[in-house]
Design an enzyme around this catalytic site. Structure first.
Site, mmCIF file in Angstrom:
data_model
loop_
_atom_site.group_PDB
_atom_site.id
_atom_site.type_symbol
_atom_site.label_atom_id
_atom_site.label_comp_id
_atom_site.label_asym_id
_atom_site.label_seq_id
_atom_site.Cartn_x
_atom_site.Cartn_y
_atom_site.Cartn_z
ATOM 1 N N GLY A 91 0.787 -1.233 0.000
ATOM 2 C CA GLY A 91 0.000 0.000 0.000
ATOM 3 C C GLY A 91 0.818 1.281 0.000
ATOM 4 O O GLY A 91 0.270 2.371 0.177
ATOM 5 N N HIS A 98 7.893 6.848 5.506
ATOM 6 C CA HIS A 98 7.038 7.668 6.370
ATOM 7 C C HIS A 98 6.246 6.782 7.309
ATOM 8 O O HIS A 98 5.850 5.677 6.944
ATOM 9 C CB HIS A 98 6.100 8.562 5.545
ATOM 10 C CG HIS A 98 5.322 7.817 4.499
ATOM 11 N ND1 HIS A 98 5.872 7.453 3.286
ATOM 12 C CD2 HIS A 98 4.050 7.361 4.482
ATOM 13 C CE1 HIS A 98 4.975 6.815 2.564
ATOM 14 N NE2 HIS A 98 3.847 6.730 3.271
HETATM 15 P P1 5GP Z 1 1.455 5.665 1.595
HETATM 16 O O1 5GP Z 1 0.268 5.031 0.949
HETATM 17 O O2 5GP Z 1 2.590 5.898 0.630
HETATM 18 O O3 5GP Z 1 1.900 4.934 2.843
HETATM 19 O O4 5GP Z 1 0.968 7.060 2.125
HETATM 20 C C1 5GP Z 1 1.199 8.264 1.487
HETATM 21 C C2 5GP Z 1 0.348 9.291 2.163
HETATM 22 O O5 5GP Z 1 0.763 10.564 1.717
HETATM 23 C C3 5GP Z 1 -1.150 9.165 1.861
HETATM 24 O O6 5GP Z 1 -1.868 8.988 3.074
HETATM 25 C C4 5GP Z 1 -1.485 10.489 1.155
HETATM 26 O O7 5GP Z 1 -2.752 10.983 1.510
HETATM 27 C C5 5GP Z 1 -0.361 11.396 1.614
HETATM 28 N N1 5GP Z 1 -0.014 12.444 0.666
HETATM 29 C C6 5GP Z 1 0.155 12.297 -0.681
HETATM 30 N N2 5GP Z 1 0.504 13.464 -1.249
HETATM 31 C C7 5GP Z 1 0.559 14.376 -0.236
HETATM 32 C C8 5GP Z 1 0.871 15.777 -0.208
HETATM 33 O O8 5GP Z 1 1.167 16.423 -1.218
HETATM 34 N N3 5GP Z 1 0.826 16.389 1.007
HETATM 35 C C9 5GP Z 1 0.495 15.710 2.151
HETATM 36 N N4 5GP Z 1 0.475 16.414 3.290
HETATM 37 N N5 5GP Z 1 0.209 14.390 2.149
HETATM 38 C C10 5GP Z 1 0.241 13.725 0.975
#
Ligand code: 5GP
Ligand code: ZN
Length: 110
Positions: A91, A98
């Site tokens: 996911g 992060h």
């Molecule tokens: P992943 O699925 O990679 O673990 O989570 C990435 C997270 O980054 C997602 O929850 C998404 O909503 C968040 N996200 C994506 N682009 C941005 C952005 O430009 N700014 C912020 N603050 N969050 C972001």
């Protein structure tokens, strides 16, 4: 890494709602929250994912977890989830390590 979204957020090339920052990491609000409270804790160093950690990253990982704990306390969260998504099958969409801090549910919402 120039093209990485979270590197750009860490460098302030892209704005975000930063709630905590120190020399090695920053925490900011997730733009599309999947919980009433949703923050991302991100190392300033570009590391792709948990799967890409090296032995010398132990301190970075520890900083992420302790910062999440401190932020949860500051936000008054009674309980919370800490999530690392790893790789596409796990996911992960953004290829910069992060930690998701998720919380703020009422008892019957979770
Ligand atoms: P992943 O699925 O990679 O673990 O989570 C990435 C997270 O980054 C997602 O929850 C998404 O909503 C968040 N996200 C994506 N682009 C941005 C952005 O430009 N700014 C912020 N603050 N969050 C972001
Ligand atoms: Zn990056």
């Amino acid at each position: 890494m120039y093209s990485c979204l979270f590197c750009k957020i860490a460098n302030k090339q892209i704005s975000s709602e930063i709630v905590f920052e120190n020399d090695s990491l920053l925490a900011f609000k997730d733009i599309r929250p999947s919980a009433p409270v949703h923050y991302l804790i991100v190392p300033k160093e570009h590391i792709q994912s948990i799967a890409h950690l090296k032995d010398n990253h132990r301190g970075v990982l520890s900083d992420l977890v302790f910062s999440a704990k401190a932020l949860a306390l500051k936000l008054g969260l009674g309980g919370y989830k800490l999530v690392f998504n790893v790789g596409r099958e796990g996911g992960q969409i953004i290829d910069h390590l992060h930690l998701h801090l998720l919380g703020g549910w009422t008892n019957n919402e979770k």
